[in-house]
Design an enzyme around this catalytic site. Sequence first.
Site, PDB file in Angstrom:
ATOM      1  N   ASP A  24      -5.934   5.791  -2.788  1.00 64.32           N
ATOM      2  CA  ASP A  24      -8.076   5.615  -2.054  1.00 64.32           C
ATOM      3  C   ASP A  24      -7.926   4.679  -2.965  1.00 64.32           C
ATOM      4  OD1 ASP A  24      -6.779   7.814  -1.275  1.00 64.32           O
ATOM      5  OD2 ASP A  24      -8.335   9.655  -3.172  1.00 64.32           O
TER       6      ASP A  24
ATOM      7  N   ASP B 116       2.923  16.093   0.197  1.00 66.44           N
ATOM      8  CA  ASP B 116       3.579  17.113  -0.553  1.00 66.44           C
ATOM      9  C   ASP B 116       4.073  16.503  -1.989  1.00 66.44           C
ATOM     10  OD1 ASP B 116       5.877  15.718   0.174  1.00 66.44           O
ATOM     11  OD2 ASP B 116       6.401  17.807   1.115  1.00 66.44           O
TER      12      ASP B 116
ATOM     13  N   TYR C 106      -5.607  13.091  -7.692  1.00 74.93           N
ATOM     14  CA  TYR C 106      -4.906  14.006  -8.444  1.00 74.93           C
ATOM     15  C   TYR C 106      -3.857  13.997  -9.109  1.00 74.93           C
ATOM     16  CZ  TYR C 106      -6.272  17.438  -4.259  1.00 74.93           C
ATOM     17  OH  TYR C 106      -7.122  18.599  -3.659  1.00 74.93           O
ATOM     18  N   SER C 107      -2.661  13.930  -9.537  1.00 75.27           N
ATOM     19  CA  SER C 107      -1.469  13.659  -9.988  1.00 75.27           C
ATOM     20  C   SER C 107      -1.971  13.429 -11.697  1.00 75.27           C
ATOM     21  CB  SER C 107      -1.341  12.302  -9.243  1.00 75.27           C
ATOM     22  OG  SER C 107       0.452  12.729  -9.734  1.00 75.27           O
TER      23      SER C 107
ATOM     24  N   ASN D 160      -1.088   8.717  -8.949  1.00 74.66           N
ATOM     25  CA  ASN D 160      -0.827   9.040  -7.400  1.00 74.66           C
ATOM     26  C   ASN D 160      -0.651   6.916  -7.064  1.00 74.66           C
ATOM     27  OD1 ASN D 160       0.417   9.401  -4.995  1.00 74.66           O
ATOM     28  ND2 ASN D 160      -1.395  10.727  -4.244  1.00 74.66           N
TER      29      ASN D 160
ATOM     30  N   ASP E 133     -12.912   9.781   5.371  1.00 80.37           N
ATOM     31  CA  ASP E 133     -12.857   8.406   4.016  1.00 80.37           C
ATOM     32  C   ASP E 133     -13.214   7.203   4.338  1.00 80.37           C
ATOM     33  OD1 ASP E 133     -11.291  10.561   2.817  1.00 80.37           O
ATOM     34  OD2 ASP E 133      -9.214   9.418   3.674  1.00 80.37           O
TER      35      ASP E 133
ATOM     36  N   ARG F 211      -8.083  17.510  -9.377  1.00 72.37           N
ATOM     37  CA  ARG F 211      -8.482  17.798  -7.816  1.00 72.37           C
ATOM     38  C   ARG F 211      -9.737  16.584  -8.063  1.00 72.37           C
ATOM     39  NH1 ARG F 211      -8.186  22.354  -3.229  1.00 72.37           N
ATOM     40  NH2 ARG F 211      -9.393  23.628  -4.602  1.00 72.37           N
ATOM     41  N   ILE F 212      -9.296  14.797  -8.536  1.00 74.87           N
ATOM     42  CA  ILE F 212     -10.254  14.122  -8.259  1.00 74.87           C
ATOM     43  C   ILE F 212      -9.590  13.623  -7.829  1.00 74.87           C
ATOM     44  CG2 ILE F 212     -11.715  12.805  -9.517  1.00 74.87           C
ATOM     45  CD1 ILE F 212     -11.332  14.914 -11.830  1.00 74.87           C
ATOM     46  N   GLU F 213     -10.263  12.651  -7.181  1.00 70.74           N
ATOM     47  CA  GLU F 213      -9.936  11.841  -5.989  1.00 70.74           C
ATOM     48  C   GLU F 213     -10.675  10.962  -5.566  1.00 70.74           C
ATOM     49  OE1 GLU F 213      -7.417  12.736  -2.790  1.00 70.74           O
ATOM     50  OE2 GLU F 213      -9.235  14.006  -1.540  1.00 70.74           O
TER      51      GLU F 213
END
Length: 811
Positions: free
Chosen positions: A208, A158, A226-227, A205, A74, A259-261
Site C-alpha cells: 500500500d 495470509d 495491519y502488522s 507489511n 484501492d 486493522r489500519i491500511e
Amino acid sequence: MKRSLIAAVLLCLAAAAPAPAADPGQGPTRPTPPTTTDDSFHTRANAAWLGPRMRRPAAGSQVPPYFEDVSVHDPAIVEADGRYYIFGSHLSAARSDDLLRWESIADGVTPQNPLFDNVLVDLQETLAWAESDTLWAPDVIRLGDGRWYMYYNACRGDSPRSALGLAVADRPEGPYRDLGILLRSGMWGLPSEDGTIYDARVHPNTVDPDVFFDAQGNLWMVYGSYSGGIFILKLDPATGRQLPGQGYGKRLTGGNHARIEGATIVHDPRTRWYYLFTSFSGLAADGGYNVRVARSRAPDGPYLDGNGTDMATVMADPSLPLFDDASIAPHGNKLIGNFRFDRKLGEPGDGDGRGYVSPGHNSVHRDPATGRWFLVFHTRFPGRGEAHQVRTHEMSINADGWPVVAPHRHGGKPPRRMLRPEVAGDWKLVAHDKPISASVPASRDLTLGADGRISGALDGRWHLSNHALTLALDDGRRASGVLSWQWNETAQDEVPTFSATGPDGIALWGSRLPQRTTQQALQDILADVTLPQSTGVDLALPTHAMRGATLSWHSDDPQWIDHGGGVTRPTSSQGDRTVRLAATAHLRGQRATRTFAVTVKAQRSDGLVARYRFDGDLADASGQRPAGSVAGALIDMVGGSIAFPAGVSGQAARFDGASGVRLAPGLIQGHRYSVAFWLNPEALSVFTPTFFGARDPDHWISFLPMGHAGVGGHSMLWSGTAWYDAGLGVTTPIGEWSHIAFTVDAGELRVYVDGQLRYAGGGFPDVFTGSDGVFSLGSNWWDIPYRGLIDELHVYETVLDARQVQALAQP
C-alpha cells in the site's frame, strides 16, 4: 494458541475481496462470496452492473450527469495533461477526462496486461518472494525527469510476506520497466530491513505505498497494512528510491496487527497542514471499512486527530483478540463509512435509496488551478455483496481546517454558493459514528428551521456565516460544515447538502428534501402509495413516510382484508372479493386520504401459488404472480441473460453462470409450503444455489446441487436461520434432468429426488413469516451463480404428499 503464533498471523487486506470461508466441514459458517482467486467470477460479477447508465431526469430538473463506472480496487489517482488515471490492485487501471466517465485500460496480473511487457516475467522476483500470483495496491507519480514511476507491491495474503518495488515508464499507461525491489517483509526468523529480526507486531507489511512531495520539494513514501502499522520513508527525488540508513522508516500509526491500511498523505498550501488519510477495519462487505484523517505540520508527523490524540499511540491491544478494532475505533476523524440515504414514501425518485458499504482505500486529487479537492475510493453497496466500484466525492476544508466529504458523488458541476432561505427546510441526516461495525446506518429526519433551530435527529441551533454552516448542538458539541449543491441520484435533481465535523471527529452529512407545504407533502405521500389490483397474500401497508408522517388504514370489508393488510382468501366456491382500503396520511396536524380497490383472489383448489414453465419467458403460468425478472450474478445486480432451450416440457430456462432470475416477492408465506422443479446442471460448485428464498440475509433457505464438505459434497437443502443442513446422500448429476421437491409442514421437512424421499427431519426453521420474502433462481447475495437448466418450477401453499410429488416427477 501461543501469542508468538498469533503474532505471526497477518491478513494482507489490500485485496479486492475477503479471504475464503472456513472449511464448512468444521461446522456451520455464513456463506461468503468468491475471493479474488476466482478472477473470472470477480470480473463477471462487476461487469453485470457496470458500464454507462444515463439516468432519467425528474420533471423540472436539470439533465443528470452521465456516469460510466469501473471496478478498480484501492484506486490511486494521478493527473496527466488534463486526463485522470487510477491504478489499483490486480494491476487494474482506468482513465477519465472528467472524473465521471471511466474507461478501463488494464486488469489482471497476466502477460496480456498492457502496463508491462509481461508482468509475470518482469516482476517474477517480487511475485516469487511474496508467494503470490497477483499484485496489490500500487501508486504512480511523475518525478522531475518527466517519467512516471509505479510503486508496485505483492503480498502472500495470509501473512505479511510482501515485496514493494519500483518500475518506470515514459507514459502513465506504460509499459513500465522494472527497477527492482525496494523493501521486503515477512522474513520470519531472519534480519529485516532495519537489521533486527522481523516481528510482524512492530515491523510493517511492505504494501500500500503512497508517494508524495512535501511543501519543500522533498519526496516521501507512506506505506503499510495491519502488522506493525503505517510507516513513512524519505525518498531520493532523482531516483525514486529510499535514502539510505532508514530501515523501514518512521511509524506514524498502528501496530500489534491493528486493522489500519491504505495510507495517503496530502499537503494543503492554504492551511499548511499535512493530512494523513487511512482506512480502518476490514475491507469486505461485513468488515466495516471506513476512511479517517489526522493532520500534522510536518510530513513525517506527529499526526493528531480532532481530539488531539497522537496517532502514533493508536494501535491494537495485544491482550485482546487478533485484529482488535475496539482499541482503534475512537481515534482519527471519520470521513466516510457505511451509510444509506433511505428514500421514504413520498420522497422524489424511486427505490429504497442509496448508500455505501465498506468504502475505503482512498486517494486524493487537488486541482492546483481551482483548489478543489476530490476523494477517490472504492466502495461496496447495500445488498450487492462484494461487487465494488470507484466513487469520487468532492472534499472541502472546513473553517477549523479539517477535511469534510460531500454526501453525494461528484456530478461534474462547479461549487455554487447557498443562501439562508435555501438552507432552511427538512433534511436527511447521516452520522458517521466512530464505532466499527458491519451495520449500515440509515439516514434520519432533521429540520433546520427558518428561525435557526435544529430539530429531529439533533437538537440545537444552526448558523450561516460566509456561506459556511455551523451546528451548535444542545449537548455542547459543535460541528463546522461546508454547504454545496449536489446531484442526488435518487431524487434525480440537484439538492442542497452539507458536510460537517467537530472535535469528536464524527462526520455529519445532510441532504435536503424539496421545500413543500404540509398539504403538498401529504399529497406526495399518498401519490407514492402503490397497492396491487389483486392479491392472494397479505398486503404490506406502509405506516410511516417522509418528514415523520404516519399513515393509518381502514378496510370496508375486514373479513377479506383487515385494517392491517392481513388477507383471508375466499374459497374457490366463494370466488374473488373486492375490498376498498382508505389510506389517511397525517403530518403536522393535517391529514389527507386516498382510497384503493383491491381484489382478493380466491384460493385454487390445488393450493398452487405459482408455476413458472419457462416457455420462452419468465411468466407465472397460473396467472397469480408477476413474471420473474433477469438479474446479474447477485440477486440485486442488474444485467444478466437467460436463454430458453428445450426442456423437460416445452422450453426451460438456461443459466449461464453469471445470471439469475428474481422471482415475485412473497411466494412463500408461513410455515406450510411445497416447492418442486426440474434441474439439469452444466457444472457443480459448492454453495451455488438453484432455488433460493430469504426473509433477510440472516434468514434463508437454499437448494444446492452440490453441498459443502459437512454433507460429503452431496446435494442439500439448508437454511441460514439455525444452520439446518439436510444432506440428501446423492449429488445432482451433470448433464441429466433430476426432479427436486421439498415440503415443509410446521418444521417437518421432506426432500425428494425423482419422486423418491431422500431426507426427512424435524426442526426446520420458520423463515417466511411475512409477505415480503425475496426469492430467486440461480443466484443469491453471496455465491457463485448456477450454470445449467431449470424447468417447471411449482410453488404451493399446501404440503404435497408423496403421491403428488411422484406425479410431478413424471417427465
